[in-house]
Design an enzyme around this catalytic site. Structure first.
Site, PDB file in Angstrom:
ATOM      1  N   CYS A   1       8.641 -39.306 -12.508  1.00 20.99           N
ATOM      2  CA  CYS A   1       7.251 -39.710 -12.683  1.00 20.99           C
ATOM      3  C   CYS A   1       6.483 -39.738 -11.371  1.00 20.99           C
ATOM      4  CB  CYS A   1       7.151 -41.045 -13.426  1.00 20.99           C
ATOM      5  SG  CYS A   1       7.871 -42.411 -12.511  1.00 20.99           S
TER       6      CYS A   1
ATOM      7  N   MET B   1      -4.499  -5.403  10.395  1.00 18.14           N
ATOM      8  CA  MET B   1      -5.419  -4.425  10.978  1.00 18.14           C
ATOM      9  C   MET B   1      -6.241  -3.691   9.930  1.00 18.14           C
ATOM     10  SD  MET B   1      -4.755  -1.377  13.658  1.00 18.14           S
ATOM     11  CE  MET B   1      -4.917  -0.137  12.416  1.00 18.14           C
TER      12      MET B   1
ATOM     13  N   HIS C   1      -4.880 -43.367  -1.676  1.00 15.27           N
ATOM     14  CA  HIS C   1      -5.193 -43.985  -2.958  1.00 15.27           C
ATOM     15  C   HIS C   1      -6.219 -43.169  -3.720  1.00 15.27           C
ATOM     16  CE1 HIS C   1      -7.442 -46.829  -5.567  1.00 15.27           C
ATOM     17  NE2 HIS C   1      -6.207 -47.237  -5.857  1.00 15.27           N
TER      18      HIS C   1
ATOM     19  N   ARG D   1       1.492 -47.485 -15.432  1.00 12.17           N
ATOM     20  CA  ARG D   1       1.479 -48.536 -14.411  1.00 12.17           C
ATOM     21  C   ARG D   1       0.696 -49.728 -14.947  1.00 12.17           C
ATOM     22  NH1 ARG D   1      -0.736 -44.126 -12.341  1.00 12.17           N
ATOM     23  NH2 ARG D   1       0.504 -42.799 -10.975  1.00 12.17           N
TER      24      ARG D   1
ATOM     25  N   ARG E   1      -3.454   2.890   8.473  1.00 15.13           N
ATOM     26  CA  ARG E   1      -3.679   1.583   7.827  1.00 15.13           C
ATOM     27  C   ARG E   1      -2.433   0.722   7.927  1.00 15.13           C
ATOM     28  NH1 ARG E   1      -6.283   5.087   3.919  1.00 15.13           N
ATOM     29  NH2 ARG E   1      -8.326   4.264   3.296  1.00 15.13           N
TER      30      ARG E   1
ATOM     31  N   GLY F   1      -6.373 -10.650   8.200  1.00 16.80           N
ATOM     32  CA  GLY F   1      -5.947 -10.741   9.590  1.00 16.80           C
ATOM     33  C   GLY F   1      -5.112  -9.544   9.996  1.00 16.80           C
TER      34      GLY F   1
ATOM     35  N   ARG G   1      -3.116  -1.217  -6.429  1.00 13.35           N
ATOM     36  CA  ARG G   1      -2.295  -2.432  -6.363  1.00 13.35           C
ATOM     37  C   ARG G   1      -2.701  -3.345  -7.517  1.00 13.35           C
ATOM     38  NH1 ARG G   1      -5.281  -4.808  -0.972  1.00 13.35           N
ATOM     39  NH2 ARG G   1      -7.357  -4.804  -1.865  1.00 13.35           N
TER      40      ARG G   1
ATOM     41  N   THR H   1       9.558 -40.147  -7.318  1.00 15.53           N
ATOM     42  CA  THR H   1       9.804 -39.323  -6.125  1.00 15.53           C
ATOM     43  C   THR H   1       8.780 -39.565  -5.023  1.00 15.53           C
ATOM     44  OG1 THR H   1       8.748 -37.510  -7.299  1.00 15.53           O
ATOM     45  CG2 THR H   1      11.155 -37.508  -7.192  1.00 15.53           C
ATOM     46  N   ASN H   2       7.658 -40.209  -5.326  1.00 13.92           N
ATOM     47  CA  ASN H   2       6.757 -40.567  -4.220  1.00 13.92           C
ATOM     48  C   ASN H   2       7.483 -41.531  -3.284  1.00 13.92           C
ATOM     49  OD1 ASN H   2       4.919 -39.114  -5.663  1.00 13.92           O
ATOM     50  ND2 ASN H   2       3.616 -40.829  -6.210  1.00 13.92           N
ATOM     51  N   ASP H   3       7.955 -42.628  -3.837  1.00 14.86           N
ATOM     52  CA  ASP H   3       8.634 -43.611  -3.004  1.00 14.86           C
ATOM     53  C   ASP H   3       9.997 -43.111  -2.551  1.00 14.86           C
ATOM     54  OD1 ASP H   3       6.479 -45.170  -3.255  1.00 14.86           O
ATOM     55  OD2 ASP H   3       7.457 -46.871  -4.206  1.00 14.86           O
TER      56      ASP H   3
ATOM     57  N   ARG I   1       5.952 -49.403 -16.830  1.00 13.58           N
ATOM     58  CA  ARG I   1       6.568 -49.960 -15.632  1.00 13.58           C
ATOM     59  C   ARG I   1       6.022 -51.363 -15.408  1.00 13.58           C
ATOM     60  NH1 ARG I   1       5.481 -47.190  -9.931  1.00 13.58           N
ATOM     61  NH2 ARG I   1       3.486 -48.245 -10.148  1.00 13.58           N
TER      62      ARG I   1
ATOM     63  N   TYR J   1      12.670 -34.698 -18.823  1.00 16.93           N
ATOM     64  CA  TYR J   1      11.227 -34.494 -18.815  1.00 16.93           C
ATOM     65  C   TYR J   1      10.653 -34.686 -17.425  1.00 16.93           C
ATOM     66  CZ  TYR J   1      10.744 -39.572 -18.668  1.00 16.93           C
ATOM     67  OH  TYR J   1      10.808 -40.890 -18.274  1.00 16.93           O
TER      68      TYR J   1
ATOM     69  N   SER K   1      14.080 -42.916 -14.322  1.00 20.21           N
ATOM     70  CA  SER K   1      12.906 -42.113 -14.012  1.00 20.21           C
ATOM     71  C   SER K   1      12.782 -42.043 -12.495  1.00 20.21           C
ATOM     72  CB  SER K   1      11.660 -42.739 -14.626  1.00 20.21           C
ATOM     73  OG  SER K   1      10.530 -41.960 -14.297  1.00 20.21           O
TER      74      SER K   1
ATOM     75  N   LYS L   1       0.838  -1.203   0.000  1.00 22.99           N
ATOM     76  CA  LYS L   1       0.000   0.000   0.000  1.00 22.99           C
ATOM     77  C   LYS L   1       0.873   1.253   0.000  1.00 22.99           C
ATOM     78  CE  LYS L   1      -3.326  -0.456   3.000  1.00 22.99           C
ATOM     79  NZ  LYS L   1      -4.683  -0.874   2.690  1.00 22.99           N
TER      80      LYS L   1
END
Lengths: 896, 896
Positions: free
Chosen positions: A843, A119, A468, A574, A108, A117, A352, A779-781, A630, A863, A776, A38
């Protein structure tokens, strides 16, 4: 000596306050860090010679030092406030707390980022028993002044001192009753005088002190309140949610008042320089006549459209028109502005960058490029990749009314309406006869896939963002609300209870997967339109993007959607989901229950043609693009039902003794299935499974090649931890593939690679690269094993970790760059040391998360592969990664 | 051109055959790689002017090329064989296949390492219808020659051609029956002649070819058989088991025959230069008069003690005495020798370093240092660390007879005798009344700890080398046979069935934890004696060792044993086992079932004094040495029983509704407990648990410090993956510790550190080091998470992996240096980059495995921590690591 002295003095007189007014500001629009959004906007507008009431901004630095200093102002700050107040007085020809020409100000908060949140505005600060007299004299309107006074006490009391606003409201209501009037405006000057007295006694009884008569005291308390609001609960929570650091601090803007409520030739309004909903190029503003800012916010009176304004204040309207255009041209973006007309004269109070819908953002960016306001790169950087998702899914019509009865996790975005069913089978049957259904389950399992496909949306009572249901739904681009603990499902009775409502099978509900809301009944949806703008924009994006964007797709339908979104290949197909198709699961179970290799082979022979058919469909759909398949990954017990009841049913169905089933199930059960007998460990111990799969892949490839359809199969071995595992599997693949090629008498180029999804694979990537044509990252596991963190179990502490900032982000959503990312970097370096052109992708679900995509670009992946609906997001994030890199390079060049 | 030619020629005439004889050999004792152990020994002895019958060795290289070359000899090899045969003929004054002075030879395999499954010796090769005539003429003993002939045909037929030896044996028996005689020696020359004819017809019917009359053909076939035996099933299996590479190949020794069966002035024998059982310095040999080598091996006749030999052949005996001393002095080690006396003249046929018991190894090494034959370093290198374990446990008396009925995994070494019990409670009760018991369980759980302590040994039907039973038993130094699938336990009936035997409660059994054998009844045990030699040796070891050796100890008793074995500190004191003590588990369960923090704190208050008592005991025992205490690690559900029945019992006992217990149990249940809510995740979400533990540790430390007993508490936070976890826990520890210290008004130095047991901690060790005073690698879990491998579930594929050489070793036994080790290396480097003197240890089970200890030394760890009984092993491995490093350095210096 002298130098030291000056330095010391300089330190003492550190600049905490920045003046703006009279067409000149000490700050600029670029100083958002120091002045807040501001304050920077006010300074910039002032410098642009736009009429802005004079004022000053106390810096964020002052706020930070205030907290460091045990809530004391840093040395010199208050003096600078007083000094600048004088400048304001001079500019406005008024004096703060003066008996004759009293200056009133607004106070302000204003942080770098706009934050709920923080003022609220306090208006009319400076009023007291002395100044109101002068003010009455000046305006000649006692009622107006007392009205302003009672409003000020209310604002000050509630906002600055934290008194419950209701107390003031009640007193006002009481007064109106007593006077027998309906509207505030019907109260007389004397009524208001009486009310002021009453408000002051409320103030005293609530705070224990008199209402401050001294204007400077008022100002001091208001500044403290602005600073204090930085560490208010809501502000802290918001910062946590949006990863905003605590040490930014807030600035405080003190500005001389102008009055939109000085009669019918005054008013106050807000506007957007373009339509924030559609992006259409038209000025979009609203104005309230004879009102102060708070009235606009309160929304009690209906504001005038901008067209009316032109009629009422033609001069001010012309000026506003000129100014908004000037501002837009200056800022080169759509702006959100606030203005006040005082007795016909226009003042700008704020500007703004305006918030906008995804559709608007896209249109504005494209229009501005066409208008030559910005270049394509800027347009690309303007769109938040996550926002794009809004464009791809149905959304709830904001105009419709909805009864939200529960809130779960926003597991997969979009909205869905349908009739409730409680089993996957029902979902499929109802859908088959044309019903739109919502599948409601305690949690889903791979057996529910068919039902999930058939449903419009999925609602589960348990499970997190990576359960899942969530993962599969996101993959399907299907709306899902997960882990909605508020619903109590009675599966047998086919109903669920939420709050006091019973929702039975067949009842309509609506889900909002973007917010996690569960809504009773049917609500209107707006269907997504991938308009021309979307296409144009994505074309621009691809001009800059370097990293490939592939998709995770297990079915022909997934593949089709993905190609429509621009997938350049399948990075993860998969094969286990294929095993769950109702016509196959029986053969799969026969295979699992077989006592020996011969028995398994017999069962696998039944699956072979079906699996081959899957691949033919997917290859056909992806014609000419690589398809990374896979081989079977999950532990075999996932293919058997788990409860005794289900087992009994299966026993009858398969004519296998219950005891045998039960025994087999017990043998297969694992303590830690995540770390168990799965991935290539299956392929190594039951080679016939992988052999069947490779045969199916290669036969499919051969048949299409014969039909002159190009196929690029890439065979991916999961869960490799040691090069020897891959070596063994590679030999198996080559053996089977060569047999098939020989049988068909043709050549098909195929590659063999591996997932990198345990730390050991990353650390020994140089060894593994000798046997792999591609990597590949799963990255989950990889995240699970690197952290030692099961995503199925993390629900008990991970949310707490994120809340308490032990972890900056949920590592299953945003890639953990320091840990998992470092392993990826090591793997890329080690792998490419052995094979310079080793193809490397990702992947895991991170492949569709913008910050993670940027990281993948940075470490040189070829990729990312993500679920179909994340493809546009990944494409945009990929392009932005290139542009950010360039900006960083340019920056470091310019600073050298 | 010429050069090329020479090169080509040289290549063609590569040396494949090495001659020895006439006091000069082409090879030396150092050429084991090329000549095999036996060939190198023969060459060395020849060069030492020791009487060795002339012969030659075909190299291992020839063997390898034979296999590479599709089982064809490499060019030139056969020619060299013939050439060298000529040299042998010349040396012996005989001719191969000659009608007058026929040379007979023995053919033996001989790889670098002595290996069962390799080809047995073929003696008397060269005999045929022509040569026997000359031989009879020469010896004047037709019976002797025909006896030799029939033996040769048997050996050649069975060993070289693979004919079932039984066929020959039966024919011999038949002949004896026919002739009505009892002993072979009673058969006449004619009988033997007839037998030879019969043997030849057996040969023909079994092989389809005539018995080869041509001596050169015999030789060729025998050489092929030697080579072929390298890839025999047994040899391959043995190599797999002992990690011997396949490409070493075997050499083949062809040596002229001498005959120990030429009458009463001939004989053949074997000996050890010192007592292989005790190490005593005395020549230890046995001899058979008038016999060939195969008779000694067969063990049919009782051999003469060496003292008798001195009487029978005084000259040969003198010579043998001179030679064995010369050899021992030359080889500087205890040797195993083979010799033959032909008509009074001594010939040496083999020498090699002799196998010995652990006790003998120790005594010999120490004696030889005293005799100045070797230095201390050599003595230290001579002892296999694993062998030391034999000295620390009771062993089964080899003289006693035992009925082995099953074989499980050798999970924890030593032997135990006791009466069978089937529950931990029974074990404790029986032991309390003085019974020695063996605890037999399907598998053990932490609740069985008390019973395991009380038992002499543990036998389980399920679980692997790293199952609970195995790990805990090894920690206790208690004999354990695990995963013995052959026993079927009926818990209710209190008996188990194995094969056709029923073993009931109270029946005696004996376990051999070193071999995995389960024996019915009581067998005599030999108790270990940690004699003076052991003490001397371990003192030498410590002179060279640099890496510290600490122990994993959870109780005062563990600590005492560990100190006796030389522990320099406790590297891992697990606190969870303390929670299982019967007087505490109830309070622990109350804590788990509490609904809120207050309830948990109330229950924890009950545990506090008990836990404090534990620490007082352990600190007292380890007075002055560091004690590293790991705060609670396992997930809470491990403290609740799992079956409904047990829960019902608990419900009554605790007066908590069954449904509540069941519900809590379900809430706590995890998909992957290994990756679940455990370690510091517990400490962060339930801070009161860790607070209680820190309070107990520090109060114990304070009370002892007041008593002037020195304590060094090191508080260890488990399962840290992110520095912020450690930061938070560190603050908690400091807060609680400071409170306690203030309360007691004294100072106690304590440190705070962390386990490194997930890959992320290793990868971000630089960040974590900022909050840690020490690291301790938890390589059990680090291995599990780095590989993504649950050791509880790996039983289904890990043995297969090791068998198929996918993994060189079980990574839970020997540290995986490429993967897990690389992460450790990274962590050490990153950690010490931040804190140069960061103390780093290891407390996984690898801390007591020699190769892993060497690795830990190499990467610069400060200490290894292992179970008490592994301490001497770790100490020795630590010293050997230093010496190996030095040897390597010296070697690289000498080659530069």
């Amino acid at each position: 000596m002298a130098k030291k002295m000056v330095k010391k003095l300089k330190k003492r007189v550190k600049k905490y306050v920045y003046f703006f007014g009279n067409g000149k500001a000490q700050g600029t629009g670029k100083m958002k860090d120091l002045l807040g959004g501001k304050g920077a906007g006010l300074a910039e507008m002032t410098n642009l010679k736009i009429p802005v009431p004079a004022g000053f901004t106390i810096t964020t630095e002052a706020c930070n030092e205030y907290f460091k200093n045990n809530k004391k102002y840093p040395p010199g700050m208050w003096e600078q406030v007083l000094e600048n107040l004088k400048k304001v007085e001079k500019a406005m020809g008024m004096k703060f707390g003066d008996e004759e020409k009293p200056l009133l100000v607004s106070v302000r908060s204003g942080a770098k980022f706009s934050m709920p949140g923080m003022m609220d505005t306090v208006l009319n600060l400076g009023l007291n028993e002395t100044t109101i007299k002068a003010f009455i004299k000046k305006t000649g309107n006692e009622r107006f002044v007392y009205d302003a006074y009672r409003r000020f006490i209310t604002m000050f009391g509630s906002i600055v001192m934290g008194i419950n606003r209701q107390l003031f409201e009640k007193a006002l209501e009481h007064m109106k009753e007593k006077k027998g009037v309906q509207l505030d405006t019907d109260l007389t000057s004397d009524d208001l005088k009486e009310l002021v007295k009453e408000f002051k006694s409320i103030y005293k009884s609530e705070t224990g002190t008199d209402f401050p008569e001294n204007s400077f005291e008022q100002l001091r308390l208001a500044i403290n309140a602005v600073f204090g609001s930085w560490f208010g609960d809501r502000a802290i929570k918001y910062r946590r949610l949006h990863s905003i650091p605590d040490d930014l601090g807030t600035a405080c803007n003190v500005q001389s008042m102008v009055f939109g409520n000085m009669g019918e030739n005054s008013g106050t309004g807000v506007g957007f320089t373009r339509d924030p909903a559609t992006g259409e190029k038209r000025f979009f503003a609203e104005c309230l006549i004879n009102a102060q800012g708070e009235d606009v916010v309160a929304g009690i009176r209906t504001p005038l459209r901008i067209e009316e304004l032109a009629k009422r204040f033609p001069d001010a309207y012309q000026e506003l028109n000129r100014i908004y255009k000037k501002l837009e041209k200056h800022y080169k973006d759509m702006l959100d502005i606030e203005f006040t007309v005082q007795e016909g004269k226009l003042y700008m109070l704020q500007t703004r960058v305006g918030k906008r819908t995804a559709a608007a953002a896209l249109k504005i960016a494209i229009d501005m490029v066409k208008e030559k306001l910005i270049d394509k790169k800027t347009a690309i950087m303007r769109i938040d990749p996550e926002q794009l998702e809004q464009l791809l899914h149905p959304t709830i019509d904001p105009k419709s009314k909805s009864l939200v009865v529960a809130k779960g996790l926003p597991a997969s975005p979009g909205a869905a309406v349908g009739r409730v069913v409680f089993t996957a089978d029902d979902a499929e049957q109802w859908a088959a006869r044309g019903e739109k259904v919502i599948l409601v389950r305690p949690e889903t399992s791979p057996e529910d896939i068919g039902g999930m496909h058939a449903a419009q949306g999925i609602l589960t009572a348990r499970g997190g963002m990576t359960s899942h249901a969530a993962v599969v739904a996101r993959g399907m681009g299907k709306c899902c609300v997960a882990g909605c603990g508020a619903i109590n499902i009675n599966e047998e009775g086919k109903y669920f209870v939420v709050d006091t409502n019973i929702v039975k099978e067949g009842d309509y509900i609506t889900l909002n997967g973007t917010t996690g809301e569960v809504i009773l009944g049917k609500v209107d949806l707006i269907q997504p339109e991938l308009t021309g703008e979307f296409g144009i924009f994505m074309k621009w994006v691809d001009e800059y993007r370097k990293i490939g964007v592939w998709t995770n797709a297990d079915t022909q339908m997934d593949a089709r959607v993905a190609r429509e979104f621009g997938a350049e290949g399948i990075g993860l197909c998969r094969t286990e989901h294929m095993f769950f198709e109702p016509d196959r699961i029986k053969a799969v179970r026969e295979m699992i229950l077989a006592d020996d290799t011969i028995g398994r082979k017999k069962a696998l022979e039944k699956i072979l043609p079906m699996q081959k058919g899957d691949f033919i469909n997917i290859f056909t759909e992806m014609k000419g693009l690589p398809v990374t398949i896979r081989l079977l990954d999950p532990p075999l017990h996932e293919f058997l039902p788990q409860t005794d009841e289900e087992l009994k049913f299966l026993s009858e169905d398969m004519k296998v003794p219950f005891e045998k089933l039960k025994a087999r199930n017990n043998t297969l059960r694992e303590f830690n299935p995540m770390l168990g007998h799965r991935g290539c460990r299956l392929g190594i111990t039951y080679p016939e499974i992988y052999e069947m799969q490779v045969q199916a892949i290669m036969e499919a490839a051969c048949e299409l090649t014969k039909q002159k359809i190009k196929v690029i199969p890439e065979i991916m071995i999961p869960l490799v931890g040691h090069v020897n595992e891959l070596k063994m599997m590679r030999q198996m693949v080559i053996k089977v593939a060569d047999e098939v090629l020989k049988k068909y008498g043709i050549k098909v180029h195929y590659t063999i690679g591996t997932m990198i999804e345990v730390a050991r694979a990353a650390i020994t990537a140089d060894q593994i690269a000798t046997e792999a044509e591609f990597f590949s990252f799963g990255t989950n596991d990889l995240t699970q094993t690197t952290y030692g963190l099961s995503r199925d179990d993390a629900g008990r502490f991970l949310p707490y970790y994120v809340e308490k900032k032990i972890l900056e982000d949920d590592p299953f959503i945003t890639l953990d760059q320091d840990g998992v990312g470092m392993l990826m970097k090591i793997a890329v370096e080690k792998g490419r040391k052995i094979k310079k052109n080793l193809k490397i992708g990702i992947c895991g679900e991170h492949g569709g998360e913008p910050r993670s995509v940027e990281f993948c670009h940075r470490i040189g992946l070829n990729y990312v592969s993500c679920s179909p609906y994340r493809i546009p997001i990944a494409r945009l994030a990929g392009a932005q990664a290139v542009l950010k890199e360039k900006m960083k390079k340019d920056l470091s060049k310019s600073t050298v």
